[in-house]
Design a protein around this motif. Structure first.
Motif, PDB file in Angstrom:
ATOM      1  N   GLN A 219      48.629  35.726  55.276  1.00  0.00           N
ATOM      2  CA  GLN A 219      48.049  36.577  54.246  1.00  0.00           C
ATOM      3  C   GLN A 219      48.907  36.493  52.999  1.00  0.00           C
ATOM      4  N   CYS A 220      48.254  36.666  51.892  1.00  0.00           N
ATOM      5  CA  CYS A 220      48.914  36.547  50.592  1.00  0.00           C
ATOM      6  C   CYS A 220      48.500  37.770  49.784  1.00  0.00           C
ATOM      7  N   ASP A 221      49.324  38.810  49.812  1.00  0.00           N
ATOM      8  CA  ASP A 221      48.958  40.126  49.277  1.00  0.00           C
ATOM      9  C   ASP A 221      49.657  40.429  47.956  1.00  0.00           C
ATOM     10  N   ILE A 222      48.942  41.143  47.106  1.00  0.00           N
ATOM     11  CA  ILE A 222      49.576  41.806  45.967  1.00  0.00           C
ATOM     12  C   ILE A 222      49.141  43.272  45.980  1.00  0.00           C
ATOM     13  N   ASP A 223      50.042  44.130  45.541  1.00  0.00           N
ATOM     14  CA  ASP A 223      49.771  45.563  45.457  1.00  0.00           C
ATOM     15  C   ASP A 223      50.425  46.139  44.213  1.00  0.00           C
ATOM     16  N   VAL A 224      49.769  47.144  43.668  1.00  0.00           N
ATOM     17  CA  VAL A 224      50.409  48.021  42.692  1.00  0.00           C
ATOM     18  C   VAL A 224      50.328  49.427  43.256  1.00  0.00           C
TER      19      VAL A 224
ATOM     20  N   TRP B 219      45.120  47.097  46.010  1.00  0.00           N
ATOM     21  CA  TRP B 219      45.558  45.974  46.843  1.00  0.00           C
ATOM     22  C   TRP B 219      44.580  44.831  46.755  1.00  0.00           C
ATOM     23  N   GLY B 220      45.097  43.606  46.831  1.00  0.00           N
ATOM     24  CA  GLY B 220      44.252  42.421  46.933  1.00  0.00           C
ATOM     25  C   GLY B 220      44.936  41.373  47.782  1.00  0.00           C
TER      26      GLY B 220
ATOM     27  N   TYR C 156      56.805  48.162  70.470  1.00  0.00           N
ATOM     28  CA  TYR C 156      56.757  47.390  69.236  1.00  0.00           C
ATOM     29  C   TYR C 156      55.671  46.322  69.340  1.00  0.00           C
ATOM     30  N   ALA C 157      55.235  45.833  68.161  1.00  0.00           N
ATOM     31  CA  ALA C 157      54.212  44.792  68.136  1.00  0.00           C
ATOM     32  C   ALA C 157      54.392  43.947  66.884  1.00  0.00           C
ATOM     33  N   LEU C 158      53.800  42.751  66.904  1.00  0.00           N
ATOM     34  CA  LEU C 158      53.735  41.932  65.703  1.00  0.00           C
ATOM     35  C   LEU C 158      52.762  42.572  64.716  1.00  0.00           C
ATOM     36  N   HIS C 159      53.133  42.575  63.440  1.00  0.00           N
ATOM     37  CA  HIS C 159      52.231  43.220  62.473  1.00  0.00           C
ATOM     38  C   HIS C 159      50.915  42.452  62.360  1.00  0.00           C
ATOM     39  N   PHE C 160      49.820  43.204  62.237  1.00  0.00           N
ATOM     40  CA  PHE C 160      48.478  42.619  62.194  1.00  0.00           C
ATOM     41  C   PHE C 160      47.959  42.497  60.773  1.00  0.00           C
ATOM     42  N   ASP C 161      48.642  43.114  59.819  1.00  0.00           N
ATOM     43  CA  ASP C 161      48.379  42.888  58.403  1.00  0.00           C
ATOM     44  C   ASP C 161      49.675  43.183  57.651  1.00  0.00           C
ATOM     45  N   LEU C 162      49.643  43.084  56.321  1.00  0.00           N
ATOM     46  CA  LEU C 162      50.842  43.343  55.520  1.00  0.00           C
ATOM     47  C   LEU C 162      50.777  44.680  54.807  1.00  0.00           C
ATOM     48  N   THR C 163      49.642  45.360  54.907  1.00  0.00           N
ATOM     49  CA  THR C 163      49.456  46.608  54.162  1.00  0.00           C
ATOM     50  C   THR C 163      50.200  47.763  54.795  1.00  0.00           C
ATOM     51  N   VAL C 164      50.035  47.964  56.104  1.00  0.00           N
ATOM     52  CA  VAL C 164      50.734  49.053  56.784  1.00  0.00           C
ATOM     53  C   VAL C 164      52.254  48.871  56.695  1.00  0.00           C
ATOM     54  N   PRO C 165      52.797  47.654  56.943  1.00  0.00           N
ATOM     55  CA  PRO C 165      54.235  47.471  56.741  1.00  0.00           C
ATOM     56  C   PRO C 165      54.684  47.785  55.313  1.00  0.00           C
TER      57      PRO C 165
END
Length: 442
Positions: free
Chosen positions: A126-131, A334-335, A77-86
């Motif tokens: 990080q501050c992400d939005i996705d559709v 994504w942004g 396991y690892a700490l997530h490096f971005d929010l997109t893959v999670p």
């Protein structure tokens, strides 16, 4: 010397208040555009994290031991490096309970093994939005390209206004496949990937090194300079014909039309709302990775492009396929706002943070032992009116209590002592002007 690990962000009380204000403002803007808040764990399995870009990602993640008890290899396991893959994993785990298109926002810290340098951190927010939506055959949905960018425009400029930063976010928009097909005409299909990789680095290495790198990669000097001229120019909407005639390739024209259609949404919005949006077409924005497709963008501050990008995004394709090849049924846009980088800029410019309020307290009640019950009653009234207030912790010398309010930049002090009680009133002292006003007790 600081005791905390280097390149991990930590804020003073004044800075933390600005951080909280920034987050609250961004969340408000995202919710205005109907984005749903989600939260994913800080930890993901390496199988998930490495699925998209394994070799490169492995260099970035912070691996963890002890989460897979009794396993032969504990570092699973690892700490997530971005929010997109999670988020891709989240979609697959919850897809039967989600309604598509699904719009999410997520504001969390991420951890990445970065080389220590200015504006790059090993822990940052990080501050992400996705559709995300289900693919509709070959129909390429364009609506969310512009709506996602518009949402980020509104959020960023609202933040700058609320923090009284005299600057504007400029959005640089492009179409990844448009520039690829333009390069195919200029240098050939075999050389295009190399040129794209250098375009992606051009801002960092500079125009001179960019041209030299292309020449070293067997691109002729004339073509290297032509490419540099094309991508170093930004275009507004009225200048799109300057791009249109760069190539006669049918696929180039197809992607040019797609870019034009996305920009038309912005134009329609400006006409309908009288809202002035700050954006340009910039063919230097390319993001050279195979899972990025179609529209790409970055945002910089108008008066400080040296800060690098404070926001960027693009349309994804095939991302869920990396996690489950049977689930290549989604597209999304994504942004992300780079909060930590933006805050670094803000803190550098706000030289007088010592004069900023260090607490949410609006009213400090001075502590007089003789009128404690009456003070409690008045405080309760203030709290029911949603006013932030606190009582100084002990009946101390007045000078010390006023010093406390002044040191924490609490705007107002409430005085309710024997004279005030005898006259059925209380005083409010403005700590900036020194003026006092008298209010009646109910």
């Amino acid at each position: 010397m600081a005791l905390r690990p280097s390149w991990f962000v930590e804020y003073s009380p004044s800075e933390q208040r600005i951080f909280d204000q920034l987050i609250n403002e961004i969340q408000t803007q995202f919710q205005r555009y109907w984005y749903t808040h989600i939260h994913t764990p800080a930890v993901e399995s390496n199988t998930i994290l490495l699925a998209k870009n394994g070799e490169e990602t492995w260099k970035q993640i912070f691996g963890l031991y002890g989460l897979a008890q009794w396993a032969s290899d504990l570092k699973d396991y690892a700490l997530h490096f971005d929010l997109t893959v999670p988020f891709a994993r989240y979609v697959l785990d919850w897809e039967n309970e989600l309604t598509f298109p699904f719009k999410r926002f997520q504001i969390q810290p991420v951890w990445r093994w970065e080389r220590a340098q200015k504006w790059r951190f090993r822990e940052f927010w990080q501050c992400d939005i996705d559709v995300i939506w289900r693919k509709d055959g070959d129909n390429n949905v364009l609506y969310y390209d512009w709506e996602t960018i518009l949402t980020l425009m509104q959020a960023l400029n609202s933040v700058l206004n609320s923090l009284k930063i005299n600057d504007k976010a400029i959005f640089h928009i492009s179409n990844r496949k448009l520039i690829i097909w333009l390069l195919n005409d200029l240098v050939g299909i075999d050389s295009t990937p190399v040129v794209c990789s250098y375009i992606d680095k051009r801002k960092k290495i500079g125009a001179e090194n960019f041209i030299a790198s292309l020449i070293d990669a067997w691109i002729t000097s004339d073509k290297a300079k032509t490419i540099n001229d094309i991508i170093s120019t930004t275009y507004n909407v009225s200048e799109l014909d300057n791009i249109k005639w760069l190539s006669d390739n049918d696929l180039f024209k197809e992607w040019f039309n797609e870019l034009t259609n996305v920009l038309q949404f912005f134009n329609d919005w400006e006409i309908s709302t009288w809202d002035n949006l700050n954006y340009v077409v910039d063919l230097q924005i390319i993001r050279w990775l195979d899972y990025y497709s179609w529209t790409v963008f970055e945002a910089t501050l108008k008066d400080d492009e040296n800060l690098w990008s404070i926001c960027w995004g693009w349309k994804y394709d095939h991302l869920t396929w990396y996690l489950n090849p049977k689930k290549d049924i989604y597209s999304w846009f994504w942004g992300s706002i780079w909060i930590s980088r933006l805050l670094s800029k803000i803190f550098e410019e706000k030289q007088e943070l010592g004069s900023e309020q260090k607490t949410a307290t609006e009213y400090l009640f001075l502590n007089f032992g003789e009128t404690k019950k009456e003070i409690f009653s008045l405080m309760h009234k203030f709290q029911k009116e949603w006013k932030n207030c606190e009582l100084y912790y002990q009946s101390d010398k007045l000078g010390k209590q006023f010093w406390y309010a002044d040191k924490k930049w609490i705007p107002y002090v409430i005085i309710l002592w024997e004279w005030e009680l005898g006259n059925k009133c209380y005083k409010i002292k403005n700590m900036q002007t020194g003026e006092e006003s008298i209010k009646e007790l109910d």
